[in-house]
Enzyme design. Structure first.
Site, mmCIF file in Angstrom:
data_model
loop_
_atom_site.group_PDB
_atom_site.id
_atom_site.type_symbol
_atom_site.label_atom_id
_atom_site.label_comp_id
_atom_site.label_asym_id
_atom_site.label_seq_id
_atom_site.Cartn_x
_atom_site.Cartn_y
_atom_site.Cartn_z
ATOM 1 N N HIS A 190 -0.908 -9.622 13.565
ATOM 2 C CA HIS A 190 -2.325 -9.520 13.140
ATOM 3 C C HIS A 190 -2.635 -8.136 12.559
ATOM 4 O O HIS A 190 -3.773 -7.689 12.604
ATOM 5 C CB HIS A 190 -3.278 -9.814 14.308
ATOM 6 C CG HIS A 190 -2.938 -11.040 15.091
ATOM 7 N ND1 HIS A 190 -3.469 -12.279 14.811
ATOM 8 C CD2 HIS A 190 -2.082 -11.223 16.136
ATOM 9 C CE1 HIS A 190 -2.969 -13.173 15.671
ATOM 10 N NE2 HIS A 190 -2.114 -12.554 16.464
ATOM 11 N N SER A 239 -3.808 7.755 -11.472
ATOM 12 C CA SER A 239 -5.099 7.221 -11.899
ATOM 13 C C SER A 239 -5.574 7.999 -13.114
ATOM 14 O O SER A 239 -5.344 9.200 -13.212
ATOM 15 C CB SER A 239 -6.104 7.349 -10.752
ATOM 16 O OG SER A 239 -7.423 7.373 -11.258
ATOM 17 N N LYS A 294 -4.418 10.641 -7.117
ATOM 18 C CA LYS A 294 -3.893 9.321 -6.783
ATOM 19 C C LYS A 294 -2.421 9.144 -7.110
ATOM 20 O O LYS A 294 -1.919 9.638 -8.112
ATOM 21 C CB LYS A 294 -4.689 8.232 -7.517
ATOM 22 C CG LYS A 294 -6.080 8.005 -6.990
ATOM 23 C CD LYS A 294 -6.114 7.554 -5.527
ATOM 24 C CE LYS A 294 -5.704 6.122 -5.336
ATOM 25 N NZ LYS A 294 -6.695 5.167 -5.861
ATOM 26 N N GLU A 298 2.617 -3.522 -6.166
ATOM 27 C CA GLU A 298 1.478 -4.416 -6.405
ATOM 28 C C GLU A 298 1.838 -5.464 -7.460
ATOM 29 O O GLU A 298 1.455 -6.628 -7.355
ATOM 30 C CB GLU A 298 0.262 -3.610 -6.844
ATOM 31 C CG GLU A 298 -0.307 -2.759 -5.721
ATOM 32 C CD GLU A 298 -1.362 -1.788 -6.213
ATOM 33 O OE1 GLU A 298 -2.483 -1.848 -5.721
ATOM 34 O OE2 GLU A 298 -1.063 -0.963 -7.106
#
Ligand code: ARG
Length: 480
Positions: A160, A287, A293, A300
């Site tokens: 979880h 970024s 970043k 992804e």
């Protein structure tokens, strides 16, 4: 309306197809990649036709030479692919006609329906071998290296996405090795199942010509373990069956799902909140706005591209489910999802491998996370069980200790003896030893558990398995 000159099959037509129709129905733009298999299949067919006396030795030879030179033309970029000729099969037949008049005899006893079914079986053999050899095998090697390097780094395991119990980093990576190992087996099964030859099924009902199906099958390596040719048992099934496409696309989709899950784990691990790993600069991006970043884009995209692999399987289901027997032109649409899954998965496996290869572990952050004594709350219940407390009661007592430690704002292992023993009188003076991590790991010693002895055994087992697979792949290459 603009129409074209008559097509190859145009004997019964008074005009050629509309330009729009021609463009709409062509497949050569994507099926030309089947050319090497199509040519191999045609050579086998020609040899068979000669074997049964339907072609002279010279005709068969001219055809074979012609086809081989077409293969060279393709390699040299000299082949002109013509949309007006619809597909790879017609393009090659027409190119052959320019090289030898015998080409006009090549299509006897076969149809594009059994031809394309044969081509695709050859494609699947090749694609699966590539996916295993160039994709999964080297990925497994990198995962094994990581498991080996980080067998002693312990991290929290999660259920979880909440801290559950301690595991080694090796155990975590070995879990993915099991998944990719099953993928490897799935692809090897597709190779095995591909080994049945549809050639000779014709368009739907075979042919009246005295062909020899076994001969062609043997030429193409569609043989059983004893080397006997294996041919499809029903011509109607053979030209409309797409089961192998399902098996292949399913194997790709499952493998993509595994890739997506490991990508997700690494994305979480690389966040500042976790900080277990640092991802390689070469597989992350910045970024355009926020200078600080470093985004895990490769991971992804791996997660994102797995959606395509699932979608491609679904496309095939939808395509095939309502088709009456046997061949219907809809089936031409079976190839783009297959090629897309193959190309996508091969690249994903490579990107995952390279990203993993450049990923470093941060043992200090891992040690900090795993120092949470709550990870060993279950071990404390087990300790009580060994003192004779029924598990349910032990579970309840440890739960009460967790609650008391939260109230007292101390770590579970810092709860004072008086409170602890009031909750659970069965606790001995040694109860805090439960929280020694090394001891806790060593106790997990049955097969499949993350104890160090088991991890060492698993790493050894994988070393042997990958050595075997490596040998198999080399042998396979030599046979090709
Ligand atoms: N390009 C076709 C396909 O992939 C080959 C088979 C064509 N057969 C036919 N009857 N038009 O489906």
């Amino acid at each position: 309306m603009v129409t074209n000159k008559q097509a190859t099959w145009g004997g019964r037509f008074s005009e050629g197809p509309a330009e729009l129709m021609q463009h709409f129905s062509e497949s050569v733009s994507f099926d030309k990649r089947l050319a090497p298999f199509d040519i191999e299949g045609s050579i086998a067919h020609a040899r068979m036709l000669h074997h049964v006396g339907l072609l002279t030795a010279k005709e068969a030879d001219d055809i074979e030479q012609g086809l081989r030179s077409i293969l060279e033309d393709i390699a040299n970029g000299e082949m002109v692919w013509d949309e007006a000729l619809e597909d790879v099969h017609m393009n090659i037949e027409q190119a052959l006609l320019k090289k030898t008049p015998a080409a006009a005899k090549l299509h006897m006893g076969r149809s594009r329906n059994d031809q394309v079914a044969t081509d695709m079986r050859m494609f699947f053999r090749h694609a699966c071998l590539m996916l295993v050899g160039e994709g999964i095998y080297p990925l497994l090697r990198v995962l094994l290296e990581l498991s080996d390097d980080f067998r002693d780094v312990i991290i929290p395991g999660y259920t979880h996405l909440q801290r559950a119990q301690p595991v080694s980093v090796a155990h975590h990576f070995l879990a993915y090795m099991e998944m990719f190992g099953r993928d490897q087996e799935r692809f090897l099964r597709v190779i095995e199942d591909a080994s049945v030859c549809p050639l000779g099924s014709g368009a739907i009902a075979g042919t009246t010509l005295p062909i020899n199906r076994g001969f062609a099958a043997k030429e193409l390596g569609f043989v059983d373990e004893e080397g006997f040719p294996v041919v499809t048992a029903n011509s109607m099934d053979a030209v409309s069956d797409r089961d192998l496409f399902f098996d292949f696309l399913h194997a790709c989709a499952v493998c993509g799902t595994h890739i997506s899950r490991i990508a997700e784990d690494l994305i979480i691990w690389s966040s500042s909140e976790f900080g277990f790993v640092t991802l390689p600069d070469a597989f992350t991006t910045g970024s355009s706005l926020m200078p600080q970043k470093k985004n895990p884009d490769s991971l992804e995209l791996l997660r994102g591209k797995s959606a395509r692999l699932q979608g491609n399987l679904q496309t095939l289901f939808t395509l095939v489910k309502g088709l009456p027997l046997t061949y219907n032109r809809d089936l031409q649409e079976d190839k783009p999802p297959v090629f897309d899954s193959y190309d996508t998965l091969l690249m994903c496996l490579e990107v995952l491998r390279e990203t993993l290869h450049g990923t470093s572990m941060n043992p200090i952050r891992c040690a900090k996370a795993v120092s949470d004594p709550l990870l060993l709350a279950t071990d404390l219940a087990d300790y009580l069980v060994l003192k004779g407390v029924p598990f349910r009661e032990a579970h309840h007592a440890v739960g009460a200790m967790v609650s008391a430690s939260e109230k007292a704002d101390v770590h579970l292992d810092q709860l004072d003896d008086e409170t602890a023993k009031a909750i659970c009188p069965a606790l001995g003076d040694d109860w805090r030893e439960v929280f020694e991590l090394e001891r806790a790991m060593a106790a997990r010693k049955e097969p499949g558990m993350p104890g160090p002895d088991q991890i060492n055994a698993q790493i050894e087992r994988w070393e042997a398995r990958l050595d075997n697979l490596g040998d198999l792949l080399v042998d396979g290459d030599e046979e090709e």
